[in-house]
Design a protein around this motif. Structure first.
Motif, PDB file in Angstrom:
ATOM      1  N   ILE A  39       2.832  -0.380   4.796  1.00 59.98           N
ATOM      2  CA  ILE A  39       2.413   0.876   4.170  1.00 59.98           C
ATOM      3  C   ILE A  39       3.639   1.758   3.967  1.00 59.98           C
ATOM      4  O   ILE A  39       4.369   2.038   4.909  1.00 59.98           O
ATOM      5  N   GLY A  40       3.843   2.194   2.718  1.00 64.32           N
ATOM      6  CA  GLY A  40       4.904   3.156   2.426  1.00 64.32           C
ATOM      7  C   GLY A  40       4.269   4.504   2.175  1.00 64.32           C
ATOM      8  O   GLY A  40       3.254   4.592   1.489  1.00 64.32           O
ATOM      9  N   VAL A  41       4.869   5.548   2.713  1.00 64.39           N
ATOM     10  CA  VAL A  41       4.265   6.873   2.639  1.00 64.39           C
ATOM     11  C   VAL A  41       5.103   7.754   1.724  1.00 64.39           C
ATOM     12  O   VAL A  41       6.325   7.652   1.691  1.00 64.39           O
ATOM     13  N   VAL A  42       4.425   8.635   0.971  1.00 64.46           N
ATOM     14  CA  VAL A  42       5.142   9.617   0.159  1.00 64.46           C
ATOM     15  C   VAL A  42       4.758  11.015   0.634  1.00 64.46           C
ATOM     16  O   VAL A  42       3.943  11.166   1.542  1.00 64.46           O
ATOM     17  N   ASN A  43       5.338  12.010   0.027  1.00 60.79           N
ATOM     18  CA  ASN A  43       5.111  13.402   0.437  1.00 60.79           C
ATOM     19  C   ASN A  43       3.645  13.815   0.266  1.00 60.79           C
ATOM     20  O   ASN A  43       2.910  13.226  -0.514  1.00 60.79           O
ATOM     21  N   ILE A  44       3.258  14.839   0.992  1.00 62.80           N
ATOM     22  CA  ILE A  44       1.909  15.403   0.925  1.00 62.80           C
ATOM     23  C   ILE A  44       1.571  15.792  -0.516  1.00 62.80           C
ATOM     24  O   ILE A  44       2.358  16.471  -1.180  1.00 62.80           O
ATOM     25  N   LEU A  49       2.334   7.589   8.777  1.00 62.28           N
ATOM     26  CA  LEU A  49       3.638   7.075   9.204  1.00 62.28           C
ATOM     27  C   LEU A  49       3.516   6.230  10.464  1.00 62.28           C
ATOM     28  O   LEU A  49       4.299   5.319  10.691  1.00 62.28           O
ATOM     29  N   ASN A  92       1.642  14.153  -3.137  1.00 63.28           N
ATOM     30  CA  ASN A  92       2.551  13.618  -4.153  1.00 63.28           C
ATOM     31  C   ASN A  92       1.965  12.392  -4.847  1.00 63.28           C
ATOM     32  O   ASN A  92       2.461  11.269  -4.722  1.00 63.28           O
ATOM     33  N   ILE A 137       0.852  -1.193   0.000  1.00 66.06           N
ATOM     34  CA  ILE A 137       0.000   0.000   0.000  1.00 66.06           C
ATOM     35  C   ILE A 137       0.886   1.240   0.000  1.00 66.06           C
ATOM     36  O   ILE A 137       1.829   1.338   0.782  1.00 66.06           O
ATOM     37  N   LEU A 140      -0.105  13.071   7.195  1.00 60.93           N
ATOM     38  CA  LEU A 140       1.212  12.456   6.996  1.00 60.93           C
ATOM     39  C   LEU A 140       1.632  11.666   8.235  1.00 60.93           C
ATOM     40  O   LEU A 140       2.052  10.502   8.143  1.00 60.93           O
ATOM     41  N   PHE A 141       1.510  12.294   9.407  1.00 60.12           N
ATOM     42  CA  PHE A 141       1.937  11.609  10.628  1.00 60.12           C
ATOM     43  C   PHE A 141       1.033  10.419  10.936  1.00 60.12           C
ATOM     44  O   PHE A 141       1.492   9.385  11.401  1.00 60.12           O
ATOM     45  N   GLY A 160       4.606  10.684  -7.205  1.00 59.44           N
ATOM     46  CA  GLY A 160       5.577   9.791  -6.574  1.00 59.44           C
ATOM     47  C   GLY A 160       4.962   8.466  -6.180  1.00 59.44           C
ATOM     48  O   GLY A 160       5.584   7.406  -6.311  1.00 59.44           O
TER      49      GLY A 160
END
Lengths: 251, 251, 251, 251, 251, 251, 251, 251
Positions: free
Chosen positions: B227-232, B220, B234, B197, B216-217, B237
């Motif tokens: 789960i991998g998170v990218v920038n707000i 994380l 984005n 995800i 974002l937090f 990406g």
């Protein structure tokens, strides 16, 4: 109950080798078992591909032992993270197959040895101090069934240490990059290859490193695309995601 | 120059169908071309699986046009993100195959139609306001060659909207979750399936949403692993990472 | 002095069973008593429905003992929060009815047993590690006079653990949700029922959880309406608010 | 579909006044209707006591109109928040019963007039500049069915303005306090009464007010217990919670 | 050298009771004395109205002793703040007039008793836990020469505790308010009187109190004008400012 | 291998005093040596002008010892920072030339005494408590080969302590300013001279000093131009930069 | 009603020159007047030494006009801050004595000219860009009745500009220092004199100035004691405090 | 007055070619000239090596013109930064030698052409969007007298773009690195060379870039030593420091 056992049980039921009542008895622990202080999620193995993992921080030794007993009773492998030596001793009393990785602070009990993947996850650390987080990822990935390789202390302060290892980057199916301080390594690796990259900021550093937030923000803002970020020091989470990706490439 | 063209060129050279001088001429733009204000990275297509993408924010219309011209000259597909209508008009003058997705604010020119993957990426949005980010991901994934499906406005305030779509979650190979405000949707999806995800926090919200930092937090810290998170905001990406994962499952 | 005693005193005065002088003597401690380092707010019971509560953190054992003595002298119940075992021992010496809840770190002395409410408060914890905060809420609500029920370890990583308990959500009059890490549970519960919900972020987590701030922001940004948030780890405050709401539904 | 309509329908079905097929037709929009960009949650009215509310910020006028049409088709009341004058004009064209509160920036259409509660919610503002947020709460509470009273500009810089109104505090069943800058009013009100209090920090202030974060943190740290906090400027959310509490006191 | 001694010396020089050489000898330590690790600012007494104060945190016992010896050698009073019991013992060995205030963590040696001001500083604490900071202010103000009065535990959760003391507020010339948690007391006091008010946020609280930052921001955003704020827990600084103000009202 | 040794080796090779094979043997450790947990960067001395420095924090004593052994084997000087007494003892056992600076927490082994620069670096501390950071800078600069002078405890609270030393500022070639609390000293020094200034914020302070972030931001915002800032407490980094600048002025 | 008028009225009543009914009529607006959207605090002049000040930001022109009318009706001076030119025009229509200071963005109407203090407040700005904040302080102090002097553009980047003006520092009774960017000027001034100093951080700067937070933290951490800090850009608040201090020195 | 003029003047005075009165007349503007709103620091050229620079942001056109006139009157070069086109037009009217660099937003008037340094400063930008900051540095360095070279768009997403330019890195005497987003480029450059490096974070990016704070923290935490950091977007400050360093290597 692990997925293989479930499949066997359902087949037996279908082929009349098992009565509905007996099947019920085996399945009654689904979807979870209530210990009062914890609901052990026996269904997670089937739903998510691996059993519930015990995050030890903030749990008492007694609670951890009870949860492990319930999971072992379902013939599932055990992974406990953030486990101090004291917890290991208590778990070892419970089951002497328990293995402790001191750097990673993990306890594993592999009652059902996994068949390993053909492709592998490459786990990179920027510095020597990031190794504990990298090791947590390594132990997690292996118990989930992924093959792993390590490439440690190749941070950007001496970038030739990384560039001479470019083949290793290309051979991996997924790459985990752990880095503290400014966390720039993830961007550099991300610019070199076309693999999925999982970046793990570590809390290594001081002052303006803000306990890992600086590395976290570096990784989130990476100008190299294709990088997924997990929480600070979360080697476990990185390995879970990397494993889910790795198994897509099997078969 | 795209990878297929490169392969052909090298084969011709090997088979004496091309002189070294002519090969040199074709290859001289490798690894990049210097426009003064930009070094167009022609090698990126070969190294990373897709050509350089133009992030329009902070670049002048003139700069964008010059970069696109150079990439088109290499017979590569174009993706420009964060592009206003004014930029689109300028690009359209350059090449009338340019397609504009207003919600996503993307411009695409597909000179080399990609063969699409068999597996697909599911793109979820928590609310209606998160759709622009989801669309940026959708456009990006498609031009990279991934099939995509959409599932919009299924946030946790009415969780049955998600639960009735569980099959869609299971059918996907990779899932992108875009969510603003508290961003809780990623954790819920993460608890339901065993797919990789990619979570994209969006800047939708106000006050304590801190322009997307709250979401974002949340993502994380997700108690669901994998789960991998990218920038707000984005979406681009997220799609790059999702595509890299998706193609692992092909063949 | 508790409200019942005050009512009796005033009735006696009115009915000439008590002289003005004697009434004065009983009332002279209103509205507060000055210990030098503390002004014990004897009026609070009448004004706010419960006596002053002792927040032990940052007070010396000697100070705590003196405050408790003064409150007991008014025939009021005692609730002390954030109390270590050492404090309990000192209080127990003072009054052997003192009860210690180790997980909640609370001391209670119930000299005036409360009649319990018919409706109840449901106290939910997302994980095992959030239980101490949930227990602080539970002890507080009970000594204030509310009936309570518990539902622990039902976080969103395995959302079926919550969904199978939906009846419990519907039966409660007020719901307290304690959750650390990403704190998403409050939003999910908020989307399922039409009850007032008090959300308590906990400091459980690491890295980007920012000692509970991540969960706090999640809860404040909840896309589900009808959620009031209290300070991180503030089980006590949540129970005060929940009790004030709960008693509105009595009669 | 509102709850009364649903009850009638089910009664008719039970009493054979309606065929199963016809019942199906009426119910088929449950639990939600997919507009592509939005899933209108028709079930929310039944599940949560009020229909879906439209948060206009970040939605196009066209999207807002379509959502409102679908909700009106179910014979439900409309509440749209954060609505500019332009949006109001578009909605007014759709339905000329639409009412605009300019200060609150809300649009309401009351097709099903609510019976109002006997108890009321008191809405307090610390200053004149906080009134828009207070008005959003007022409009929301009224359309949900709660009676409301207002007490504006009674901030702590002139605390006698509040203290002379103490009766108003005591007469209310629930109190909403909106305050920007240092947000101290919530603590003072919280120390005076034993009502449930919903505190709404506003973004009024400058410099170290950090767009409302200062007031938010003030309210979360209140030394007065029994205060639930909502997001900055979230008058709507405060009213939802206050209404849920208020109706507990009816009957 | 204190200002009175300096005046006498200069008078003697003028009246030929002292040779230039002897004057030189006395004055040679001006403006400061270099200990290598510290430059003792002997001129500060003349320039700023009080001698250099020793902030013990981060200094070794040996360093503290040397600095105190040099200041005593100039016949000046000593104030050392943030001093643990261990430091006091070492200082006491040096000079048995040293007085230790344990709550305030201050050491004072009054070799030159100050004539006290007629007007006084009122020092208020919101809670019992704020008293150490209030005491640091009290000790500092007294050694500087200001009379002080105390008013402790009058926080806004029971505002009548403050309102019944309004006369004390009016009698003071300057007011210091120490408060942790939400720090609202400064605003309330500021709204009641026309005195200069020095607000000291304390680090008392937990969670969203952010170690005193919440109280700090509350005080900076106060809607009551006429409040100057100092650093968190800085009772010393508050007293310095209050004293400078207080002496303006003398004569 | 240090640069002088490398030069000699290459000259010998050129002049046929060394066989290619022998040269290879000497050079084979370039560019780094893999210890598994660390890749010792032997090339750094040549590339960057000084050998790899050991940052001890987060490394085990065993790891530190192994790294030092490898560097010593190349005949290079050793600098280890953030080293506790325990680490020093272990290193001293390894090599009895090891020198420990307790305040700076540094270990140095100077096997190749450096020729010192003619110009010098002036190292300034604002207060006594900032000296450990200043000393880390001093030790580092000296082992790198720069002459240094110290000017300690000249902070802005008594600015004449600095102004009377203006000659010392003018005589230096580069200036390092270490300051905690508000960190204003760097701006004042920056306004007085035209030298390159390296500002080092220290974590000295409390409350709103935010562990050095306040001083860091002060220095970054300095209205005096020509100031470069390094991380909080990073005396080492400041000295590296200062040394690189200092040697430009030699010859 | 201003204090002089009140005194006259009470004297007349005492001396039978006024009937109780007439006195009642004059006093009936005490303590405040409710305009619905605002409660004009007529009592503030008596309680706090100056009438209510209108903070224009966030208020409509109509609201501002109504509040000013009510205050003028009591024969009190007007001060409105953060007032744009448009607001001034509206106020000027109301009363043509209204004076606009464009830099300060203040409107004043002096219907009761104040007798000025003998001592004066010195208002310092670090740079040219800080002047608007300094001017807000200057206008405020003057209308409150304090004499003021200005000393602008004497920031620490050229500290001789300040040092040559040391006499001006010594002549003042209170000093206001406005400074943006790194805000170091307050510390330097604080180290030079023994006056009460009010520091006003300004939002002048960019990047790491964080809209004035950097200067704010600098001032709070000042190593010079005796500095009180107000909110960013709050020239008004600084002047209120400075005036309260200044009048202590009169008589 | 520039240093050369000053030297000539003093020589003339010494040699009796100038009367003391005439010298006085020329020197009377030292050390600064008071324009009321600004004190033009004529001494800065002598003290710091370059005249006062005008930071236009927050100053009116009229103020800027007056300051420039005064500096030109001293025969000094002009540098104005953050200057919009409108300001340029006004300055151009004043002096038609004024040169505008639109990307850098700088105005320069070179009345005294500087002799350029032999060594040069290399100015690197990570991306195209960082060029305006790089250009501000370039213009500043040149007017101060340093030769410069540019290397633009060599960010880490395609690190070969940098590595193929390694010679350029080695040829420079000082290097300025401007980079937004994650700012990793500074660390990579820092690991490759032994030059003094000035890192300038830019505000390019979005979401978690926090307007440049992410890049700022990356650079402060760099694992490569020898990097000095300046404020976000502060190309001017970087060039001042780089120039001060560069001139050390001359002669």
């Amino acid at each position: 109950m692990n997925p293989d056992d479930l499949k066997a049980l359902l087949t037996n039921l279908k082929n009349d080798k098992l009565s509905v009542d007996d099947a019920m008895k085996h399945l009654k622990k689904l979807p979870y078992e209530n210990l009062g202080f914890a609901r052990v999620d026996h269904h997670r193995h089937i739903r998510q591909g691996f059993p519930e993992v015990i995050f030890c921080q903030g749990k008492s030794v007694e609670q951890i032992k009870q949860i492990i007993e319930r999971i072992l009773a379902c013939n599932c492998n055990i992974l406990a993270t953030r486990a101090g030596a004291q917890i290991y001793e208590a778990v070892y009393e419970l089951n002497d197959q328990a293995v402790y990785n001191e750097q990673a602070a993990t306890i594993t009990i592999e009652v059902n040895p996994q068949k390993k993947t053909k492709g592998h996850i490459l786990i990179i650390s920027a510095g020597t101090s990031d190794i504990p987080v990298a090791e947590e990822a390594q132990v997690t990935a292996e118990i989930l069934g992924s093959r792993t390789k390590r490439l440690y202390d190749v941070g950007v302060a001496g970038i030739h240490r990384l560039l001479t290892q470019e083949t290793k980057l290309i051979e991996a199916r997924v790459i985990i990059v752990t880095a503290g301080m400014e966390g720039a390594l993830a961007s550099v690796v991300g610019g070199l290859v076309d693999k999925p990259i999982i970046a793990v900021p570590t809390s290594i550093g001081y002052g303006a490193s803000l306990n890992g937030l600086a590395a976290l923000f570096t990784m989130l803002n990476s100008c190299a695309a294709g990088i997924g970020v997990v929480n600070i020091d979360n080697g476990f989470g990185a390995a879970c995601l990397a494993h889910r990706i790795n198994i897509l490439g099997e078969k």
